[in-house]
Scaffold this active site. Structure first.
Site, PDB file in Angstrom:
ATOM      1  CG  HIS A   1      73.408  24.399 -61.521  1.00  0.00           C
ATOM      2  ND1 HIS A   1      72.092  24.111 -61.207  1.00  0.00           N
ATOM      3  CD2 HIS A   1      74.177  23.661 -60.678  1.00  0.00           C
ATOM      4  CE1 HIS A   1      72.071  23.222 -60.224  1.00  0.00           C
ATOM      5  NE2 HIS A   1      73.320  22.940 -59.873  1.00  0.00           N
TER       6      HIS A   1
ATOM      7  CG  ASP B   1      68.841  24.914 -61.285  1.00  0.00           C
ATOM      8  OD1 ASP B   1      68.974  25.072 -60.056  1.00  0.00           O
ATOM      9  OD2 ASP B   1      69.780  25.005 -62.100  1.00  0.00           O
TER      10      ASP B   1
END
Length: 358
Positions: A222, A195
């Site tokens: 996530h 990310d």
């Protein structure tokens, strides 16, 4: 006689690397590898790293990149299929880490003996049309089995967990370690580095900069809306229009879907995930070595919010997480997004915990 003896020893050593004893089954169906044999003779000084799921889409490039890391002295590659081929291939690379392969569940514990760092990309990837429940139902059991073995053979290892859904698999791992009496929250880290890597890349495109010069904190979790890039804290400092913030946030949150759709059923984000995983693993190894000031985002057992698990900036050290950094000032957009993220994240965490406690 002496020269012949030296030559024989060298040949035996080479043969041992090409045909490591752990790939030869004993009459009882288990590997003869013991704790004593974990470090190879002649191996470079460094750390012992195991990759669980080494033959998969993430595992193979991850294994190759870890073989290139000078901080790795011994690299153990484990999977339920195809490990001998991957091991043979990677062992030909002229870097110092000694590679050994482990095949099947009866060699799992041997693969983990004495490891300093365990990286877990094992599990099935997300495919088009697959729900998070579909992914959870398969990968939860895999993570449980692997963590039970970690608790037995290397309970002090730093564990980097990649297997999705990370929002649930990290709580699963924590519960397994608690049951075994080995849980150390500082040593269990969910890898959310992809990310951050995506955020740095996408923001750099908008800013017209080299991604290596950009740092975007990404907090929360996530998956989907739990992924919260803190664009107000970008370095170098920059301001974005509302439209840019919405575009960047949406693209960062849905980066995985972008890759899944682009691959049209042929896979998920394996290469960029392997890159991100190695970047995070390298940070952990440098911290284990004693390097100071290493700060990364990770999904961990946390007190930053009221949630038991949360991704945020942490300072890494010899024992894993040494300090939780505060979230810092948030924009109005980020505060509203954080509340949405926490609501979904709480459900995912509870799902993971319930899987073990049921």
């Amino acid at each position: 006689m002496e020269p012949n003896s030296d030559a024989g020893e060298r040949i035996a050593r080479i043969a041992g690397h090409l045909n490591p004893p752990n790939l030869t089954m004993s009459e009882h169906g288990s590997s003869p590898l013991s704790s004593f044999h974990c470090r190879a003779k002649g191996g470079s000084p460094g750390f012992k790293v195991a990759i669980l799921g080494a033959a998969g889409g993430i595992g193979q490039p991850l294994s190759m990149l870890m073989k290139m890391n000078p901080l790795v002295s011994v690299l153990h590659l484990y999977d339920v299929v195809n490990t001998p081929g991957v091991t043979s291939d990677i062992s030909h690379m002229d870097t110092s880490a000694v590679v050994r392969g482990f095949l099947g569940q009866n060699q799992l514990e041997d693969a983990l003996t004495g490891m300093d760092l365990v990286i877990i990309p094992a599990g099935v990837p997300r495919k088009p049309g697959m729900t998070r429940d579909d992914l959870f139902n398969i990968n939860a059991g895999i993570v449980k089995t692997l963590c039970e073995a970690i608790a037995k053979r290397c309970p002090k290892a730093i564990v980097n967990l990649i297997s999705n859904p990370v929002n649930s698999t990290v709580p699963i791992a924590a519960e397994v370690f608690k049951r075994a009496g080995t849980y150390d929250p500082k040593r269990l880290l969910g890898v959310t580095m992809l990310d951050v890597v995506r955020a740095n890349t996408f923001v750099a495109e908008v800013m017209g900069l080299d991604p290596r010069d950009v740092d975007v904190p990404v907090v929360g979790g996530h998956a989907g809306v739990t992924i919260l890039p803190l664009l107000s804290q970008v370095k170098p400092p920059s301001s974005f229009t509302t439209k840019e913030i919405e575009y960047l946030t949406d693209r960062i949150q849905n980066g995985g879907t972008e890759v899944v759709e682009a691959k049209a059923g042929a896979g998920s984000a394996t290469l960029s995930m392997a890159y991100a995983a190695v970047k995070f693993a390298d940070a952990c190894l440098r911290a284990l070595k004693g390097e100071a000031g290493i700060i990364q985002c990770a999904y961990v057992d946390s007190q930053v919010t009221e949630l038991p698990f949360f991704a945020s900036k942490v300072r890494l050290g010899r024992d894993g997480v040494e300090e939780f950094l505060p979230l810092g000032p948030l924009s109005d957009y980020e505060r509203a997004s954080l509340e949405k993220a926490k609501k979904e994240l709480a459900t995912s965490v509870e799902k993971g915990i319930s899987f073990i406690r049921k």
